[in-house]
Scaffold this motif. Structure first.
Motif, PDB file in Angstrom:
ATOM      1  N   LEU A  74       0.783  -1.144  -0.034  1.00  0.00           N
ATOM      2  CA  LEU A  74       0.185  -0.018   0.007  1.00  0.00           C
ATOM      3  C   LEU A  74       0.644   1.179  -0.111  1.00  0.00           C
ATOM      4  CD1 LEU A  74      -2.963   0.515  -0.084  1.00  0.00           C
ATOM      5  CD2 LEU A  74      -3.159   0.623   2.504  1.00  0.00           C
ATOM      6  N   GLY A  75       2.002   1.287   0.701  1.00  0.00           N
ATOM      7  CA  GLY A  75       2.739   2.282   0.785  1.00  0.00           C
ATOM      8  C   GLY A  75       3.582   2.685  -0.503  1.00  0.00           C
ATOM      9  N   LEU A 100      -9.524  -1.869   4.983  1.00  0.00           N
ATOM     10  CA  LEU A 100      -8.384  -1.105   4.314  1.00  0.00           C
ATOM     11  C   LEU A 100      -8.260   0.196   4.888  1.00  0.00           C
ATOM     12  CD1 LEU A 100      -9.370  -2.285   0.606  1.00  0.00           C
ATOM     13  CD2 LEU A 100      -7.328  -2.730   1.756  1.00  0.00           C
ATOM     14  N   ARG A 101      -9.098   0.987   5.272  1.00  0.00           N
ATOM     15  CA  ARG A 101      -8.770   2.371   5.958  1.00  0.00           C
ATOM     16  C   ARG A 101      -8.243   2.191   7.074  1.00  0.00           C
ATOM     17  NH1 ARG A 101     -14.369   3.019   3.817  1.00  0.00           N
ATOM     18  NH2 ARG A 101     -14.405   4.097   1.931  1.00  0.00           N
ATOM     19  N   GLY A 108       0.049   4.838   8.535  1.00  0.00           N
ATOM     20  CA  GLY A 108       0.281   6.181   8.378  1.00  0.00           C
ATOM     21  C   GLY A 108       0.222   6.603   6.918  1.00  0.00           C
ATOM     22  N   ILE A 109      -0.640   5.986   6.135  1.00  0.00           N
ATOM     23  CA  ILE A 109      -0.823   6.342   4.685  1.00  0.00           C
ATOM     24  C   ILE A 109      -1.989   6.868   4.504  1.00  0.00           C
ATOM     25  CG2 ILE A 109      -0.571   5.304   2.385  1.00  0.00           C
ATOM     26  CD1 ILE A 109       0.826   2.792   3.716  1.00  0.00           C
ATOM     27  N   ASP A 158      -7.993   5.721  -4.522  1.00  0.00           N
ATOM     28  CA  ASP A 158      -6.717   5.094  -4.827  1.00  0.00           C
ATOM     29  C   ASP A 158      -6.796   3.738  -5.006  1.00  0.00           C
ATOM     30  OD1 ASP A 158      -5.346   7.536  -4.860  1.00  0.00           O
ATOM     31  OD2 ASP A 158      -6.015   7.572  -2.701  1.00  0.00           O
ATOM     32  N   VAL A 159      -8.010   3.203  -4.280  1.00  0.00           N
ATOM     33  CA  VAL A 159      -8.333   1.562  -4.089  1.00  0.00           C
ATOM     34  C   VAL A 159      -9.430   1.420  -4.532  1.00  0.00           C
ATOM     35  CG1 VAL A 159      -8.140  -0.385  -2.598  1.00  0.00           C
ATOM     36  CG2 VAL A 159      -6.400   1.444  -2.424  1.00  0.00           C
ATOM     37  N   VAL A 160      -9.959   0.497  -5.093  1.00  0.00           N
ATOM     38  CA  VAL A 160     -11.409   0.214  -5.653  1.00  0.00           C
ATOM     39  C   VAL A 160     -11.547  -1.418  -5.195  1.00  0.00           C
ATOM     40  CG1 VAL A 160     -13.337   0.304  -7.117  1.00  0.00           C
ATOM     41  CG2 VAL A 160     -11.565   1.873  -7.144  1.00  0.00           C
ATOM     42  N   VAL A 161     -12.467  -1.600  -4.343  1.00  0.00           N
ATOM     43  CA  VAL A 161     -12.772  -3.033  -3.989  1.00  0.00           C
ATOM     44  C   VAL A 161     -14.073  -3.359  -4.371  1.00  0.00           C
ATOM     45  CG1 VAL A 161     -10.916  -3.583  -2.343  1.00  0.00           C
ATOM     46  CG2 VAL A 161     -13.087  -2.505  -1.609  1.00  0.00           C
ATOM     47  N   THR A 162     -14.472  -4.577  -5.100  1.00  0.00           N
ATOM     48  CA  THR A 162     -15.790  -4.694  -5.372  1.00  0.00           C
ATOM     49  C   THR A 162     -15.979  -6.276  -5.027  1.00  0.00           C
ATOM     50  OG1 THR A 162     -15.310  -6.239  -7.423  1.00  0.00           O
ATOM     51  CG2 THR A 162     -15.044  -3.705  -7.690  1.00  0.00           C
TER      52      THR A 162
END
Length: 578
Positions: A74-75, A100-101, A108-109, A158-162
């Motif tokens: 993720l970083g 994810l959040r 720290g991202i 930035d991130v999409v989950v389905t």
């Protein structure tokens, strides 16, 4: 016009290589870096597995391994501006977005996470056809397309989950966003579907499960595939430098033929015409895909239903040496006498698997297996009652009795059913990072194209003398499952080979080569001259899907290699050419 978008895959199924995400993100820099990291985690069986997990923990129902991968990358993705798109949300994309959040906060991202929902139909099953029966499904998911993903990326995610989108949508969505495509850009969308179909199963496009093993000279673990999708929908399939495996016309052809049916490949965003695909080796480990055409999608969406079918158990007895068939008959008689007859179970499957050879040089080579599976709605009947009955004949049955396992307990099994639902009954929604909910409009639709009759081959089939040889000496193949059906894709390496196989492998000849289990089943054969390929669908070979099938190879993964091993009359010129 933007440069092609580089989309790298890091997962072909739930349980695939954990390190693939890190390898894909860190494997290229500068122009070799990817723009989007995608991952496919969902299969028909996976939805059943996730439903069981969610029943135990309502906050679950997503692919947990995805979080492990994201902790590793993720970083780096944030630093390099790499977008992440995955269907790991399964039955709970909102829950995965929350996790994810939380992960990003712990690391720290600063990451903007969106999710797509609306595929889960368990709250309203009334519009599904065929109608749902008395057994309520544990999962019921419509296959959504890529426009929700495109909307989320366009809004800055930035991130999409389905949840359940089509596998190819993980490429279609990012490509449509990157290039600004319209919903009616049928050829461009179809090209992206083909690219998505190639990379969706990870290293199967880069030499994994490839029929011609001699072509794989780099035997390191294959690099996961990358699709470079251009503004016109054409693409190049490649992999990171200094990774194992192979990207060739052959490896790409093998994956294109995987788990499809008729050449008009129906999807929620576009119908993709696989009989228009052109492949060319552009450079080492670079295969160009061009010429793909598309047409409007149908008015319905595919639905995958999973039901709890009951309970099952399997035990295997080993038979050694002489009188194998007589020993097997004796064992069955004794066992079912103890259990009260075969009819005491809802379903019984008995298979004598012959691995034995006469005058075997080793003990192992003198053995056969008697594999018995029972199913019933009553778990007690198929549990230890069944497996302990097998042990009752240990000292009272045939000579040399032993089993491959100790007595086993029952396990629940699922039943897969394909269905359809009108688009009007499904609300495709994207939830943006700020919490805003946007409904995704459907594209224009059209009638389902009728299957086309392929034109004659440009080359005449060889007519010279033949030799008896394995079919696989001149043909590659790949097989898999679509619900209860088995799919086998077969391709030749040149025009002469295709001309021969097109004439030689009729439906009836295929039926004979596939053996007794296919004797009474419906078989369809589709021609793809542009790929020098045939696609074969064997209906019902896998019963009610992988979770229910009693076949040892429940997903028909090895069916292609069985077919390639069959001895047939092959023209000498084809054999000499290989």
């Amino acid at each position: 016009m933007r440069d092609p978008v580089r989309i790298g895959n890091c997962s072909g199924f739930y349980g695939d290589r954990i390190a693939a995400a890190r390898e894909m993100v860190e494997g290229g820099t500068g122009e070799e870096s990817i723009d989007v990291l995608c991952g496919d985690y969902l299969a028909e069986l996976t939805m059943l597995i996730l439903a069981k997990a969610q029943a135990k923990d309502p906050a679950g129902g997503y692919a947990r391994t995805f979080l492990t991968q994201m902790e590793q990358v993720l970083g780096t993705c944030s630093d390099r501006g790499i977008k992440i798109v995955a269907n790991a949300g399964g039955l709970n994309p909102a829950g995965l977005a929350v996790r994810l959040r939380e992960l990003a906060d712990r690391l720290g991202i600063s990451v903007r996470v969106a999710h797509v929902e609306g595929d889960d139909l368990r709250g309203n099953l009334s519009a599904i056809t065929p109608a749902v029966g008395e057994v309520e499904p544990v999962s019921a998911n419509a296959y959504l397309g890529g426009w929700g993903i495109a909307e989320a990326l366009g809004a800055g995610a930035d991130v999409v989950v389905t949840g359940r989108v089509t596998d190819a949508s993980l490429v279609v969505g990012p490509a449509a966003w990157w290039h600004g495509w319209e919903r009616t850009d049928w050829d461009r969308l179809a090209g992206a579907v083909v690219a998505g179909h190639v990379i969706e199963c990870g290293p199967q496009a880069t030499g994994g499960n490839y029929a011609f093993l001699d072509e794989i000279t780099d035997r390191r673990y294959p690099g996961f595939p990358i699709a470079e999708v251009a503004a016109d929908g054409s693409s190049v399939i490649t992999k990171h430098a200094d990774t194992g495996g192979l990207v060739s016309v052959g490896t790409v052809t093998a994956q294109l033929l995987y788990e499809i049916a008729e050449p008009a490949y129906l999807g929620p965003d576009v119908v993709t015409h696989f009989d228009t695909i052109s492949l060319a080796q552009q450079a080492e480990h670079r295969v160009a895909i061009t010429g793909v055409t598309g047409s409007p999608p149908p008015e319905t969406l595919k639905v995958a239903l999973n039901e709890v079918g009951g309970y099952r158990n399997t035990m295997t007895m080993v038979l050694t040496g002489l009188d194998i068939e007589a020993k097997a008959a004796f064992a069955q008689q004794q066992l079912f006498d103890i259990l009260g007859g075969r009819d005491s179970f809802a379903e019984t499957d008995v298979r004598l698997l012959r691995f034995d050879t006469p005058d075997a040089p080793t003990n192992d080579q003198a053995c056969a297996h008697l594999r018995i599976t029972v199913k019933d709605t009553d778990p007690r009947k198929v549990g230890r009652t069944f497996s302990s009955a097998i042990m009752e004949i240990a000292l009272a049955g045939y000579a040399g009795f032993h089993t491959t396992t100790p007595p086993t307990s029952e396990s629940a099994f699922g039943v897969y059913r394909p269905a359809a639902v009108p688009r009007s009954s499904v609300t495709h929604v994207v939830v943006l990072p700020n919490g805003e909910r946007r409904t995704i409009a459907d594209p224009p639709t059209g009638s389902v194209p009728a299957a086309k009759v392929a034109g004659s081959s440009a080359a005449a089939p060889p007519t010279e003398p033949t030799c008896r040889a394995p079919l696989g000496a001149v043909l590659g193949a790949r097989s898999g499952d679509k619900g209860g059906n088995a799919n086998i894709g077969l391709w030749a390496r040149d025009d002469a080979g295709y001309a021969w196989v097109r004439e030689h492998l009729t439906v009836e000849r295929l039926r004979g080569l596939l053996g007794p289990e296919a004797a009474q089943l419906r078989i369809e054969r589709f021609e793809l001259p542009n790929l020098r390929a045939l696609n074969v669908v064997v209906h019902g070979l896998l019963g009610e899907g992988v979770a229910s099938s009693t076949r040892p190879d429940a997903q028909a993964k090895g069916l292609c290699e069985y077919l390639r091993s069959r001895i047939v009359d092959i023209p000498q010129s084809l054999l000499s050419a290989t």
